[in-house]
Design an enzyme around this catalytic site. Structure first.
Site, PDB file in Angstrom:
ATOM      1  CG  PHE A 136     -21.325 -16.329 -12.791  1.00  0.00           C
ATOM      2  CD1 PHE A 136     -20.567 -17.446 -12.455  1.00  0.00           C
ATOM      3  CD2 PHE A 136     -20.662 -15.133 -13.060  1.00  0.00           C
ATOM      4  CE1 PHE A 136     -19.178 -17.379 -12.393  1.00  0.00           C
ATOM      5  CE2 PHE A 136     -19.268 -15.057 -13.006  1.00  0.00           C
ATOM      6  CZ  PHE A 136     -18.530 -16.180 -12.677  1.00  0.00           C
ATOM      7  CG  ASP A 221     -24.393  -9.820 -10.221  1.00  0.00           C
ATOM      8  OD1 ASP A 221     -23.983  -8.936 -10.990  1.00  0.00           O
ATOM      9  OD2 ASP A 221     -23.778 -10.877  -9.995  1.00  0.00           O
ATOM     10  CE  LYS A 250     -18.626 -10.125 -17.077  1.00  0.00           C
ATOM     11  NZ  LYS A 250     -19.417 -10.963 -16.182  1.00  0.00           N
TER      12      LYS A 250
HETATM   13  C1  LIG Z   1     -18.985 -11.561 -14.885  1.00  0.00           C
HETATM   14  C2  LIG Z   1     -19.946 -11.537 -13.780  1.00  0.00           C
HETATM   15  C3  LIG Z   1     -19.522 -11.441 -12.440  1.00  0.00           C
HETATM   16  C4  LIG Z   1     -18.062 -11.463 -12.047  1.00  0.00           C
HETATM   17  O1  LIG Z   1     -17.380 -10.338 -12.488  1.00  0.00           O
HETATM   18  P1  LIG Z   1     -15.773 -10.356 -12.456  1.00  0.00           P
HETATM   19  O2  LIG Z   1     -15.407  -8.972 -12.914  1.00  0.00           O
HETATM   20  O3  LIG Z   1     -15.330 -11.451 -13.358  1.00  0.00           O
HETATM   21  O4  LIG Z   1     -15.374 -10.613 -11.062  1.00  0.00           O
HETATM   22  C5  LIG Z   1     -20.481 -11.329 -11.462  1.00  0.00           C
HETATM   23  N1  LIG Z   1     -21.781 -11.344 -11.758  1.00  0.00           N
HETATM   24  C6  LIG Z   1     -22.239 -11.437 -13.030  1.00  0.00           C
HETATM   25  C7  LIG Z   1     -23.699 -11.404 -13.294  1.00  0.00           C
HETATM   26  C8  LIG Z   1     -21.331 -11.565 -14.083  1.00  0.00           C
HETATM   27  O5  LIG Z   1     -21.778 -11.696 -15.325  1.00  0.00           O
END
Ligand SMILES: *Cc1c(COP(=O)(O)O)cnc(C)c1O
Length: 401
Positions: A136, A221, A250
């Site tokens: 994700f 990521d 986050k």
């Molecule tokens: C939550 C998340 C995203 C997206 O972040 P947003 O601030 O919602 O755009 C991207 N990568 C990972 C691994 C995530 O957990």
């Protein structure tokens, strides 16, 4: 005006389905709803509230900056952004920082940078991006396409091209796809939304080696795994593998929207003036709060605390499982933990979440088969104990039907 959950259905786009209660106040790892009912927070705003709710250091930073300077745009730079970037470069492998407002935007920047870098150094044919199934990376069209859940990217017309997906923890599946035309390999060094899946050492080291062989950039990521979540400041530090680009968001803002892309001086050089940008990215308010968050989290005390609290969660969840036999395994690292449901409870993670709210506990799911916990990194041992007691009552209710 009386604000109720019913109003949500009247005025909001229907893309979310929030709980029946509406939280109005939070302090540490406790939250109160409109009725004054108190909840223990094991969700942390989806791994965002890294210091819980309304931590004094964050409130102080917000108030101080809030009466000084809120916003400038990137026509001007500002002190909080430069201080935060300096700290991020000192604390990580990175030498250059690009600020955004969210995880998706940080990833969008990383992907665009990888394409630019490849075009500039190797030509047009080096444009393939490889990511992993169940991964994700956010909800913009590029990031959702790179993410490995077609359910999130289908139905919006033609997708950005040259994006392929291998199988996480399966090096052969990556070998089958990678070539000198690969410009980047993107992955989460601990898959979050996909079900709390840790990489094996062999896999993560093999990915790095394949990237080296084919001159492809490795993008981690760390939007969910970063900023102390795993007990290391960034998860890569515990894996012995360093990426070329890292994204973080986050927990970095602790609840204030911010994202960042970190990379080396040489790679960043492809992001020339005008190639990419953001109106809000790096704004003084967000950066001042993030600096305060980072200062608190990047300490031995907090990071060691995460490892200690992980053990409390594991012990508590194992004890619940010994009684009720609902989980096949407790997995993840630090305070990003998943209780994977066993065969008997497949597809029912949401039932556990709903039962938990009824017992005044906030937790998360990661897909249909995993209950996820991503609390504050400084949640007290007492709050963990109390939250687990509530979770046990929720599990009992689900088991009893
Ligand atoms: C939550 C998340 C995203 C997206 O972040 P947003 O601030 O919602 O755009 C991207 N990568 C990972 C691994 C995530 O957990």
């Amino acid at each position: 005006m009386k604000v109720t959950r019913a109003l949500f259905d009247d005025v909001m786009a229907p893309n979310y389905n929030p709980a029946a209660m509406i939280p109005v106040r939070g302090e540490g790892s406790r939250v109160w709803d409109q009725e004054g009912i108190e909840y223990v927070d094991f969700a942390g705003g989806i791994a965002v509230n890294s210091l819980g709710h309304c931590h004094p250091a964050m409130v102080a930073a917000l108030n101080e900056q809030g009466s000084k300077l809120w916003h400038l745009s990137n026509v001007f730079t500002n002190e909080p952004a430069l201080r935060l970037a300096k700290k991020l470069t000192e604390m990580t492998f990175a030498e250059r920082v690009y600020f955004a407002n969210s995880g998706a935007e940080a990833n969008e920047a990383a992907l665009k940078l990888a394409r630019r870098w490849a075009l500039e150094h190797h030509g047009e044919s080096k444009n393939q991006i490889i990511a992993f199934k169940q991964g994700f990376h956010g909800r913009t069209f590029f990031t959702v396409t790179v993410g490995g859940q077609p359910a999130y990217s289908d139905g919006f017309g033609p997708k950005p091209a040259a994006v392929d997906h291998a199988v996480y923890n399966d090096l052969d599946s990556l070998k089958a796809l990678i070539s000198d035309n690969t410009c980047a390999v993107m992955l989460e060094p601990l898959q979050g939304e996909g079900g709390i899946i840790s990489p094996t050492n062999e896999f993560i080291q093999g990915v790095r080696e394949l990237c080296n062989q084919h001159n492809a950039l490795l993008i981690f990521d760390e939007v969910q795994s970063g900023v102390g979540r795993t007990g290391e400041l960034y998860a890569y530090m515990g894996l012995g593998v360093t990426p070329d680009i890292l994204t973080t968001a986050k927990a970095l803002g602790g609840g204030f929207p911010i994202g960042a892309m970190l990379t080396t001086k040489d790679i960043a050089a492809s992001l020339k003036v005008g190639t990419h940008g953001s109106t809000y990215g790096g704004n003084p308010l967000a950066c001042a709060v993030a600096e305060a968050v980072l200062d608190v989290i990047n300490s031995k005390e907090v990071l060691d605390g995460v490892k200690h609290k992980e053990q409390l969660f594991r012990d508590g969840l194992n004890a619940i499982n010994a009684k009720y036999h609902v989980f096949s395994e407790i997995r993840g690292k630090g305070l990003l933990l998943g209780a994977a449901l066993n065969d008997k409870y497949q597809g029912r993670s949401r039932d556990f979440l709903v039962a938990a709210v009824a017992e005044h506990l906030m937790c998360l799911v990661a897909g249909a088969n995993v209950v996820r916990f991503a609390p504050s990194l400084i949640i007290s041992d007492e709050d963990i104990k109390e939250g687990l007691a509530r979770f046990e009552r929720a599990v009992a209710k689900v088991v009893q039907g």
